[in-house]
Motif scaffolding. Structure first.
Motif, PDB file in Angstrom:
ATOM      1  N   GLN A   1       0.814   0.171  13.637  1.00  0.00           N
ATOM      2  CA  GLN A   1       0.723   1.442  14.367  1.00  0.00           C
ATOM      3  C   GLN A   1       1.407   1.327  15.724  1.00  0.00           C
ATOM      4  O   GLN A   1       1.144   0.417  16.502  1.00  0.00           O
TER       5      GLN A   1
ATOM      6  N   ALA B   1      -3.802 -10.508   5.960  1.00  0.00           N
ATOM      7  CA  ALA B   1      -3.903  -9.872   7.277  1.00  0.00           C
ATOM      8  C   ALA B   1      -3.359 -10.784   8.368  1.00  0.00           C
ATOM      9  O   ALA B   1      -2.676 -10.338   9.299  1.00  0.00           O
TER      10      ALA B   1
ATOM     11  N   GLU C   1       0.447  -1.035   7.558  1.00  0.00           N
ATOM     12  CA  GLU C   1       0.377   0.234   8.284  1.00  0.00           C
ATOM     13  C   GLU C   1      -0.606   0.149   9.446  1.00  0.00           C
ATOM     14  O   GLU C   1      -0.316   0.597  10.564  1.00  0.00           O
ATOM     15  N   GLU C   2      -1.772  -0.436   9.192  1.00  0.00           N
ATOM     16  CA  GLU C   2      -2.799  -0.522  10.235  1.00  0.00           C
ATOM     17  C   GLU C   2      -2.312  -1.339  11.425  1.00  0.00           C
ATOM     18  O   GLU C   2      -2.450  -0.929  12.582  1.00  0.00           O
ATOM     19  N   GLN C   3      -1.741  -2.510  11.146  1.00  0.00           N
ATOM     20  CA  GLN C   3      -1.306  -3.377  12.244  1.00  0.00           C
ATOM     21  C   GLN C   3       0.009  -2.922  12.866  1.00  0.00           C
ATOM     22  O   GLN C   3       0.321  -3.307  13.998  1.00  0.00           O
TER      23      GLN C   3
ATOM     24  N   ARG D   1       4.324   5.418   6.238  1.00  0.00           N
ATOM     25  CA  ARG D   1       3.338   4.538   6.860  1.00  0.00           C
ATOM     26  C   ARG D   1       3.781   4.040   8.240  1.00  0.00           C
ATOM     27  O   ARG D   1       2.941   3.807   9.119  1.00  0.00           O
TER      28      ARG D   1
ATOM     29  N   ASP E   1      -1.483  -1.012   3.246  1.00  0.00           N
ATOM     30  CA  ASP E   1      -2.483  -0.466   4.173  1.00  0.00           C
ATOM     31  C   ASP E   1      -2.620  -1.371   5.392  1.00  0.00           C
ATOM     32  O   ASP E   1      -2.734  -0.907   6.535  1.00  0.00           O
ATOM     33  N   GLN E   2      -2.615  -2.676   5.143  1.00  0.00           N
ATOM     34  CA  GLN E   2      -2.734  -3.643   6.233  1.00  0.00           C
ATOM     35  C   GLN E   2      -1.494  -3.603   7.136  1.00  0.00           C
ATOM     36  O   GLN E   2      -1.602  -3.643   8.375  1.00  0.00           O
TER      37      GLN E   2
ATOM     38  N   ARG F   1      -0.135 -10.318  11.000  1.00  0.00           N
ATOM     39  CA  ARG F   1      -0.253 -10.554  12.446  1.00  0.00           C
ATOM     40  C   ARG F   1       0.806 -11.543  12.927  1.00  0.00           C
ATOM     41  O   ARG F   1       1.410 -11.355  14.003  1.00  0.00           O
TER      42      ARG F   1
ATOM     43  N   GLN G   1      -2.966  -2.018  -1.118  1.00  0.00           N
ATOM     44  CA  GLN G   1      -3.882  -2.593  -0.133  1.00  0.00           C
ATOM     45  C   GLN G   1      -3.112  -3.362   0.950  1.00  0.00           C
ATOM     46  O   GLN G   1      -3.422  -3.262   2.150  1.00  0.00           O
ATOM     47  N   ASP G   2      -2.096  -4.111   0.513  1.00  0.00           N
ATOM     48  CA  ASP G   2      -1.300  -4.872   1.481  1.00  0.00           C
ATOM     49  C   ASP G   2      -0.532  -3.936   2.413  1.00  0.00           C
ATOM     50  O   ASP G   2      -0.433  -4.188   3.623  1.00  0.00           O
TER      51      ASP G   2
END
Length: 332
Positions: A99, A19, A95-97, A155, A92-93, A23, A89-90
């Motif tokens: 956005q 994560a 995609e989340e960051q 994503r 997903d991270q 970042r 899972q990676d």
């Protein structure tokens, strides 16, 4: 416009470190001069290694993990399922960051020849030893990369330029017959350039079918840049320090044709004395002067290779220096 990017790998051994790597990449490379990318953390284990990522992405082929490394099998093994789960899972991270992100983005995957030289056949020795098996592996990789890109597009819908980096550190050894057999007493036969080009071309065609660009990275000396470009590859990522005189000419021709060409001028490990933005800019300008070119479209600044062996602090600083150097080269 000159861009800045990284090769892909970062230090770290767990989900928290992953994560943080996402970042760092987005934080340092999200301006107009940045090309952010999907980080890789090989320190998390075999499923997160360069080969493990390709195994996770490849379709229609099954793998398991043996003491000697990844091996083709008749049915998917638990380790391949874990590698796919870890990749999901990676992403997903990412995609989340990511956005709301708008701009270019890069992902990486092991190229067909490095994969063939590192994955074993069911009965032992490398896939490289079997003409049919290496063809099947390259074609499965091509389809897997196409699906991987489709997933990434879903994503990160704001990405307007996708780049897929094929990592081919073993390509030169494959073409020169320097890859050792399993026993260590022999060497695999030389792969002829037409076959090498064809396999790269299958993957590049699949990437192009998804509307993305193919770049090839190798920080190994002797990588045949002319062969790579002839296979339908748009971009090259290299460490200028390992290039031969002929390589410089090939790289200059690629840049003159519009590139992209990434020069790995930023140290990949913590240096005793960190370079400055000015010194890195000067090193790029010296190279351009040597080949008779000016800064222009297609030029990219990056570390020489992956950042796995760096500290987390240097990984961040390396990307920041690459971005600052790109801005300087454009007069910023």
């Amino acid at each position: 416009m000159t861009l800045a990017t990284g090769i892909g790998s970062h230090p770290g051994e767990d989900a928290t470190a992953y994560a943080e790597a996402v970042r760092v990449v987005l934080g340092e490379l999200s301006d107009d001069h940045g090309l952010p990318y999907v980080p890789e953390l090989p320190g998390r284990g075999a499923g997160a290694s360069m080969t493990g990522r390709a195994v996770a992405a490849a379709t229609d082929l099954a793998f398991d993990l043996q003491p000697a490394g990844w091996r083709l099998t008749d049915r998917e093994g638990v380790d391949q399922r874990r590698a796919r789960s870890l990749l999901a899972q990676d992403l997903d991270q990412v995609e989340e960051q990511g956005q709301g992100y708008v701009g270019p983005y890069k992902t990486q995957v092991t190229g067909p020849w490095t994969l063939a030289a590192t994955v074993e056949r069911p009965r032992g020795d490398r896939v490289l030893a079997d003409h049919g098996a290496r063809r099947d592996l390259a074609q499965a990789l091509a389809e897997g990369v196409r699906r991987h890109l489709a997933d990434l597009r879903r994503r990160l819908p704001g990405v307007d330029r996708w780049v897929v980096q094929l990592d081919e550190p073993v390509l030169a050894s494959v073409l020169e017959g320097r890859v050792p057999t399993a026993s260590g007493f022999g060497r695999h036969r030389v792969v002829q350039p037409p076959e090498a080009s064809a396999a790269l071309g299958w993957v590049a065609e699949a990437i192009a079918a998804e509307g993305a660009e193919t770049w090839v990275h190798s920080c190994a000396p002797g990588t045949p840049l002319d062969l790579v470009r002839g296979a339908g590859v748009q971009g090259l990522l290299v460490d200028p320090a390992v290039l031969s005189p002929g390589d410089h000419d090939d790289l200059a021709a690629a840049l003159e044709a519009g590139g992209p060409v990434a020069l790995g001028v930023v140290p990949t490990r913590d240096p005793a004395t960190a370079p400055t933005e000015a010194s890195l800019t000067e090193s790029v300008l010296r190279w351009l002067d040597m080949v008779g070119l000016e800064p222009g479209p297609g030029l990219v600044v990056s570390p020489g290779c992956g950042l796995t062996g760096a500290t987390s602090g240097w990984a961040r600083q390396a990307l920041a220096l690459a971005a600052a150097t790109a801005r300087h080269l454009d007069g910023g």
